[in-house]
Design a protein around this motif. Structure first.
Motif, PDB file in Angstrom:
ATOM      1  N   MET A   1       0.839  -1.190   0.000  1.00  0.00           N
ATOM      2  CA  MET A   1       0.000   0.000   0.000  1.00  0.00           C
ATOM      3  C   MET A   1       0.878   1.246   0.000  1.00  0.00           C
ATOM      4  O   MET A   1       1.868   1.306   0.708  1.00  0.00           O
ATOM      5  CB  MET A   1      -0.861   0.059   1.260  1.00  0.00           C
ATOM      6  CG  MET A   1      -2.053  -0.819   1.285  1.00  0.00           C
ATOM      7  SD  MET A   1      -3.016  -0.425   2.773  1.00  0.00           S
ATOM      8  CE  MET A   1      -4.527  -1.155   2.311  1.00  0.00           C
ATOM      9  N   ASP A   2       0.456   2.223  -0.767  1.00  0.00           N
ATOM     10  CA  ASP A   2       1.206   3.475  -0.738  1.00  0.00           C
ATOM     11  C   ASP A   2       0.630   4.366   0.370  1.00  0.00           C
ATOM     12  O   ASP A   2      -0.349   4.037   1.032  1.00  0.00           O
ATOM     13  CB  ASP A   2       1.193   4.162  -2.098  1.00  0.00           C
ATOM     14  CG  ASP A   2      -0.180   4.667  -2.509  1.00  0.00           C
ATOM     15  OD1 ASP A   2      -1.148   4.487  -1.755  1.00  0.00           O
ATOM     16  OD2 ASP A   2      -0.278   5.259  -3.594  1.00  0.00           O
ATOM     17  N   ALA A   8      -6.094   6.781   3.617  1.00  0.00           N
ATOM     18  CA  ALA A   8      -7.521   6.546   3.373  1.00  0.00           C
ATOM     19  C   ALA A   8      -8.030   5.443   4.300  1.00  0.00           C
ATOM     20  O   ALA A   8      -9.120   5.548   4.885  1.00  0.00           O
ATOM     21  CB  ALA A   8      -7.760   6.178   1.917  1.00  0.00           C
ATOM     22  N   ARG A   9      -7.257   4.373   4.440  1.00  0.00           N
ATOM     23  CA  ARG A   9      -7.630   3.268   5.330  1.00  0.00           C
ATOM     24  C   ARG A   9      -7.693   3.755   6.777  1.00  0.00           C
ATOM     25  O   ARG A   9      -8.614   3.412   7.517  1.00  0.00           O
ATOM     26  CB  ARG A   9      -6.618   2.128   5.182  1.00  0.00           C
ATOM     27  CG  ARG A   9      -6.866   0.951   6.066  1.00  0.00           C
ATOM     28  CD  ARG A   9      -7.950   0.067   5.516  1.00  0.00           C
ATOM     29  NE  ARG A   9      -8.096  -1.104   6.363  1.00  0.00           N
ATOM     30  CZ  ARG A   9      -9.251  -1.616   6.726  1.00  0.00           C
ATOM     31  NH1 ARG A   9     -10.375  -1.117   6.283  1.00  0.00           N
ATOM     32  NH2 ARG A   9      -9.304  -2.655   7.507  1.00  0.00           N
ATOM     33  N   ASP A  57       1.926   3.718  12.794  1.00  0.00           N
ATOM     34  CA  ASP A  57       3.354   3.413  12.877  1.00  0.00           C
ATOM     35  C   ASP A  57       4.000   3.357  11.498  1.00  0.00           C
ATOM     36  O   ASP A  57       5.168   3.758  11.334  1.00  0.00           O
ATOM     37  CB  ASP A  57       3.581   2.081  13.603  1.00  0.00           C
ATOM     38  CG  ASP A  57       3.340   2.172  15.102  1.00  0.00           C
ATOM     39  OD1 ASP A  57       3.247   3.302  15.636  1.00  0.00           O
ATOM     40  OD2 ASP A  57       3.239   1.101  15.742  1.00  0.00           O
ATOM     41  N   LEU A  58       3.278   2.851  10.507  1.00  0.00           N
ATOM     42  CA  LEU A  58       3.815   2.810   9.144  1.00  0.00           C
ATOM     43  C   LEU A  58       3.964   4.208   8.557  1.00  0.00           C
ATOM     44  O   LEU A  58       4.897   4.477   7.790  1.00  0.00           O
ATOM     45  CB  LEU A  58       2.906   1.976   8.240  1.00  0.00           C
ATOM     46  CG  LEU A  58       2.889   0.477   8.498  1.00  0.00           C
ATOM     47  CD1 LEU A  58       1.816  -0.181   7.621  1.00  0.00           C
ATOM     48  CD2 LEU A  58       4.250  -0.140   8.202  1.00  0.00           C
TER      49      LEU A  58
END
Length: 65
Positions: A1-2, A8-9, A57-58
């Motif tokens: 995922m970018d 968005a998530r 965290d990402l």
């Protein structure tokens, strides 16, 4: 995922978390509160919180000082 997909998530999960909070509050105030249903909603809310933390965290890189 970018990054855009992650953001968005994160937004969708945060909204669902707030919605669950409102649902739990409403059910708790109900005269015929379904304890099992409330427990299920709280469990789902905790899973969402964990997923929100993982995505956060990402998105925020670790900075070692």
């Amino acid at each position: 995922m970018d990054e855009a997909e992650l953001r968005a998530r994160l937004h969708a999960l945060s909204q669902e978390h707030r919605d669950l909070d409102a649902a739990i509050e409403a059910l708790s105030r109900s005269a015929t509160a379904d304890i099992l249903q409330i427990a299920r909603l709280k469990k789902r809310k905790l899973r969402l919180k964990d997923e929100i933390a993982q995505i956060t965290d990402l998105l925020i890189p670790d900075i070692i000082a």
